[in-house]
Write a protein that holds these residues in place. Structure first.
Motif: not given
Length: 151
Positions: A89-114
């Motif tokens: 599993i990949g583990f990623h930590t971000r400081v910031g709004d959780p929604v915005d952080s996850m949306m940024e990660f989705v936009s730069t990765s090939k995520i197909d389900l959250i």
């Protein structure tokens, strides 16, 4: 079907329920999972400067921030869940709004389900306090599965 799943974790039992479901799906579909721990800025500011004493297995003593201790704890739990399922599993930590952080990660990765957990707040609580799961559902460009708390 779902080859790259993102699970949001925050240390709550609901988030780890979502992580478990993500790992089960990934195993079923031969996919991968990334877990994201987002630290809201007010929590970061509150905990980053506070230190705790940690004794290493070697007997050495060091001081780390409470924030680092919490992140290490959540990362270790995430990894133990993944090991039980036999999935890396990949583990990623971000400081910031959780929604915005996850949306940024989705936009730069090939995520197909959250997959995220829900605390089961009512409509009034969500209006006053907000809801990460609701925000993700509204902003996500990919499908979102929200796990509900046990009854």
């Amino acid at each position: 079907m779902f080859s790259h799943i993102l699970a949001g974790v925050d240390g709550s039992k609901e988030s780890f329920r979502a992580l478990s479901f993500a790992l089960t799906l990934a195993k079923q579909f031969n996919g991968t999972v990334d877990a994201m721990y987002s630290i809201p800025p007010r929590i970061y500011a509150e905990l980053a400067e506070r230190e705790v004493k940690v004794e290493e297995p070697t007997g050495d003593v060091k001081f780390i921030s409470m924030l680092q201790q919490e992140e290490n704890h959540i990362r270790d739990l995430v990894q133990s869940y993944a090991e039980k399922e036999g999935i890396s599993i990949g583990f990623h930590t971000r400081v910031g709004d959780p929604v915005d952080s996850m949306m940024e990660f989705v936009s730069t990765s090939k995520i197909d389900l959250i997959i995220v957990g829900s605390s089961g707040k009512g409509m009034a609580d969500r209006l006053i306090l907000g809801s990460v799961s609701t925000g993700i559902v509204h902003k996500s460009p990919v499908p979102v599965l929200v796990t509900k708390p046990e009854s």
